[in-house]
Design a protein around this motif. Structure first.
Motif, PDB file in Angstrom:
ATOM      1  N   UNK A   1       0.813  -1.210   0.000  1.00 50.14           N
ATOM      2  CA  UNK A   1       0.000   0.000   0.000  1.00 50.14           C
ATOM      3  C   UNK A   1       0.847   1.261   0.000  1.00 50.14           C
ATOM      4  N   UNK A   2       0.207   2.359  -0.330  1.00 45.80           N
ATOM      5  CA  UNK A   2       0.840   3.666  -0.200  1.00 45.80           C
ATOM      6  C   UNK A   2       0.008   4.460   0.792  1.00 45.80           C
ATOM      7  N   UNK A   3       0.657   5.396   1.474  1.00 50.80           N
ATOM      8  CA  UNK A   3      -0.097   6.253   2.374  1.00 50.80           C
ATOM      9  C   UNK A   3       0.695   7.522   2.621  1.00 50.80           C
ATOM     10  N   UNK A   4      -0.024   8.648   2.618  1.00 49.34           N
ATOM     11  CA  UNK A   4       0.651   9.897   2.977  1.00 49.34           C
ATOM     12  C   UNK A   4       0.725  10.053   4.488  1.00 49.34           C
ATOM     13  N   UNK A   5      -0.327   9.518   5.160  1.00 50.28           N
ATOM     14  CA  UNK A   5      -0.321   9.600   6.614  1.00 50.28           C
ATOM     15  C   UNK A   5       0.579   8.523   7.192  1.00 50.28           C
ATOM     16  N   UNK A   6       1.291   8.829   8.293  1.00 52.74           N
ATOM     17  CA  UNK A   6       2.041   7.782   8.969  1.00 52.74           C
ATOM     18  C   UNK A   6       1.062   6.797   9.596  1.00 52.74           C
ATOM     19  N   UNK A   7       1.467   5.527   9.619  1.00 47.85           N
ATOM     20  CA  UNK A   7       0.589   4.513  10.209  1.00 47.85           C
ATOM     21  C   UNK A   7       0.553   4.705  11.717  1.00 47.85           C
ATOM     22  N   UNK A   8      -0.616   4.504  12.311  1.00 45.83           N
ATOM     23  CA  UNK A   8      -0.779   4.768  13.738  1.00 45.83           C
ATOM     24  C   UNK A   8      -0.564   3.501  14.558  1.00 45.83           C
ATOM     25  N   UNK A   9      -1.471   2.521  14.347  1.00 39.32           N
ATOM     26  CA  UNK A   9      -1.430   1.362  15.236  1.00 39.32           C
ATOM     27  C   UNK A   9      -0.535   0.242  14.692  1.00 39.32           C
ATOM     28  N   UNK A  10      -0.243   0.282  13.411  1.00 39.47           N
ATOM     29  CA  UNK A  10       0.582  -0.788  12.840  1.00 39.47           C
ATOM     30  C   UNK A  10       2.045  -0.487  13.142  1.00 39.47           C
ATOM     31  N   UNK A  11       2.757  -1.485  13.617  1.00 35.21           N
ATOM     32  CA  UNK A  11       4.151  -1.244  13.977  1.00 35.21           C
ATOM     33  C   UNK A  11       5.116  -1.986  13.062  1.00 35.21           C
ATOM     34  N   UNK A  12       4.630  -3.075  12.460  1.00 35.40           N
ATOM     35  CA  UNK A  12       5.528  -3.904  11.666  1.00 35.40           C
ATOM     36  C   UNK A  12       5.247  -3.698  10.187  1.00 35.40           C
ATOM     37  N   UNK A  13       6.218  -3.196   9.467  1.00 33.86           N
ATOM     38  CA  UNK A  13       6.063  -3.167   8.015  1.00 33.86           C
ATOM     39  C   UNK A  13       7.422  -3.068   7.357  1.00 33.86           C
TER      40      UNK A  13
END
Lengths: 211, 252, 221
Positions: A190-202
């Motif tokens: 996926x792409x996202x401009x917002x930083x991920x909040x609850x996901x820690x592993x990627x």
């Protein structure tokens, strides 16, 4: 073995090489976050992975076969959910109808009760029968994202900016769903401009902007 | 069998090829256009029926033949682009298009100018004139479609489809118009038969035909060269090219 | 439900939600035909002579108005992308879209054409010939039109361009269709013209699916 492989992909748009020599494997239970500046080719890369764009060089392999082969493309389509910039939600049809159309197109037998449940989870209670043209951008996005709940056979999600127009609660809900999907063995790119909040592993794949 | 062609898919090689071929085409075009036109307009005998006005044939017929030839060449380039995914093939296609359109226009214009003394009207719905007019529209369609896209690679692919669809349609259009013409007004227009043309009239025509063909080729090559350089502006080889030519200019 | 049946059902449902988009080209068709008696005079002989051409020209022009609808909405909303990712032949799905477009835009036109035949003083044999040419010719318009719509759907200013691309391609159809009706007016057999239109239709039916698929792929790029 990973199911989806990108091998040495090169993409030329408007006579400019967006990226070249991009290779990666999408492993089960893995979340890949594509990052890069605007215009670096994130959307183009995702569209190459789905097969909409043919890469100028390189191949995309699904279970060891190139997806340009029509049989492989269809096998891949059975296990893929793609949500792009365009949400594929028709403004004349209601949220319920949009979900039904998509499920039927994907040959899924999803009973209406399941669709109602998912729409409830997504906070669209009471809006199931309103034409989507009258819903807000965020609500339209939720209708599109409902697809992530319907296709149980999917093993790969390709999401282009899924959080666009969503509120904080919506983002949290989708992140939670992505985590659960990965825990069940699914892979997400996926792409996202917002930083991920609850996901820690990627895993990060960065495309550099080139002139 | 076609392997020798493949290196020219690279813009740089195609540019070099243009560079090599252009002087030849240009020379042939200039020489044969001068010989053919002067011979045709000054020395060839006048027609016993049409007098001197037949001499427009030396412009009209070559441009009409080339207008169709250029369309076929354009469609072949488009097909090559689709089959082998060559960017240079689409560039070739769009390099040829306006040249072919101008040839079509010249053929129409000279046809009308010829029609005035022969038929007494600038325009008659003669089968060949009509299908030539439609050919002009087909050219304009391909060019307009190409111009409408921002991404020129996508533009080339889209215009290529129209070029190929057009080339399938050209014979159908031609025969339908001919049939329509004989139905509607075959009797009012005395169509030109194919009179056997005297050799002293034929030779300048053939030379001019060669000249027009080389001229179309030369202009297309120049346009292709420009197109390649414009599209590849950011590539190192274009930068080298510019640096080299600047260095040469400074020396002189 | 097979993806093909699903698409057909969706197309039909959505088409009838936009009734104005369906009706407007039909009204335009009738209006253009009404203009001709006003422009060239109401003499029955003249109307009968120009009638076949007028009806066909109006049909082609009005078809251009509704043609864009074929792929425009689904392209803009992204539904074509989802179609490309379903377990079905994309060519087949696109052909179904063409079929449903033909059903909702051209079948009404064929149905109201008898009315217009009355307005233009066409005789009964002419009317039957008109129906035959419309029945065989309009699918051809849809199929060829779909190629051009597929190519221009990604452009914002596709409307006029579409006309520029398509009208030259419809000339043979116009010629044979009007000629068939004129033959009917003179009580001559018009089988050959109908046969030629049928041959054109079959050829287009064989070749256009590939072109339409390729055109849409270029636009999805």
């Amino acid at each position: 073995m990973s199911q989806l492989q990108a091998i040495d992909l090169t993409c030329i748009r408007r006579d400019r090489a967006l990226f070249s020599g991009v290779s990666f494997d999408l492993e089960p239970s893995e979340l890949v976050l594509l990052s890069g500046l605007n215009g670096a080719g994130k959307t183009s890369l995702l569209r190459i992975l789905t097969g909409f764009i043919r890469p100028d060089e390189g191949r995309v392999m699904w279970q060891g076969e190139s997806i340009t082969n029509d049989i492989t493309r269809r096998a891949f389509a059975q296990q893929l959910v793609y949500i792009g910039h365009k949400s594929a939600v028709n403004p004349l049809a209601s949220a319920l109808e949009n979900c039904v159309y998509w499920c039927e197109q994907q040959q899924l037998t999803t009973p209406p009760s399941v669709i109602f449940d998912v729409l409830t989870t997504l906070g669209l209670v009471g809006l199931e029968d309103v034409p989507c043209g009258q819903l807000s951008a965020g609500q339209n996005r939720r209708v599109a994202l409902a697809r992530l709940w319907f296709k149980q056979s999917a093993t790969v999600w390709i999401l282009d900016e899924p959080f666009t127009a969503l509120d904080v609660a919506g983002i949290a809900l989708i992140e939670q769903h992505i985590t659960a999907f990965c825990a069940g063995g699914g892979s997400v790119i996926m792409t996202s401009h917002q930083p991920l909040v609850s996901i820690t592993q990627w895993r990060d794949i960065t495309l550099e902007y080139r002139i | 069998m076609w392997k020798w062609l493949h290196p020219y898919a690279k813009p740089e090689r195609a540019y070099q090829l243009c560079h090599t071929l252009l002087p030849w085409f240009a020379t042939v075009a200039v020489v044969s256009l001068i010989i053919g036109t002067v011979w045709g307009l000054v020395f060839a005998p006048a027609d016993y029926q049409q007098g001197d006005s037949f001499r427009i044939i030396y412009i009209h017929v070559p441009s009409a033949i080339l207008s169709m030839g250029a369309y076929v060449a354009m469609a072949i380039a488009a097909a090559v682009g689709m089959i082998w995914q060559w960017r240079t093939a689409y560039m070739t296609m769009i390099a040829i298009a306006p040249v072919g359109a101008v040839m079509t226009f010249i053929a129409l214009f000279t046809g009308a100018a010829w029609g005035k003394p022969m038929w007494g009207a600038w325009w008659v719905w003669d089968a060949r004139l009509t299908s030539e007019l439609i050919l002009l529209f087909l050219y304009l369609g391909v060019m307009a479609l190409y111009a409408a896209f921002d991404d020129k690679l996508q533009a080339g692919k889209a215009a290529g489809v129209m070029a190929v669809v057009g080339v399938v349609n050209v014979p159908i259009i031609h025969y339908s118009v001919e049939w329509w013409n004989t139905l509607h007004q075959g009797a009012t227009i005395s169509k030109f038969g194919k009179p056997s043309i005297a050799p002293e009239m034929l030779w300048p025509l053939l030379i001019n035909l060669l000249g027009f063909a080389a001229f179309v080729g030369a202009i297309s090559l120049m346009r292709l060269r420009n197109e390649i350089v414009q599209r590849e502006l950011h590539r190192p080889w274009v930068a080298d090219l510019v640096a080299n030519s600047n260095a040469r200019a400074e020396k002189e | 439900m097979s993806p093909y049946a699903a698409l057909l059902k969706r197309e039909m449902t959505l088409a009838f939600r936009q009734k104005s988009e369906l009706i407007q080209p039909l009204v335009f068709f009738v209006l253009v035909i009404t203009l001709f008696p006003l422009g060239v005079g109401p003499s029955p002989d003249i109307l009968q002579r120009i009638g076949p051409g007028v009806i066909w020209v109006a049909a082609i022009l009005s078809s251009l108005l509704g043609m864009e609808r074929l792929f425009r909405d689904d392209f803009q909303h992204g539904w074509l992308e989802q179609l490309a990712l379903s377990d079905a032949s994309m060519t087949g799905l696109l052909m179904l879209k063409v079929l449903s477009h033909w059903l909702v835009s051209f079948v009404p036109l064929v149905i109201i054409s008898p009315l217009l035949a009355l307005l233009l003083n066409l005789t009964e044999p002419m009317y039957w010939a008109l129906m035959a040419t419309l029945a065989l010719g309009t699918p051809l318009v849809s199929l060829v039109g779909a190629i051009a719509v597929g190519l221009t759907v990604g452009l914002n200013r596709g409307g006029v361009l579409l006309a520029l691309l398509l009208i030259p391609l419809f000339i043979p159809l116009l010629i044979f269709a009007t000629s068939a009706i004129e033959s009917a007016a003179m009580q001559l057999p018009y089988g050959p013209q109908i046969a030629i239109i049928a041959a054109l239709l079959l050829t287009t039916l064989a070749l256009s699916p590939f072109a339409i698929n390729y055109a849409v792929k270029v636009s999805l790029h």
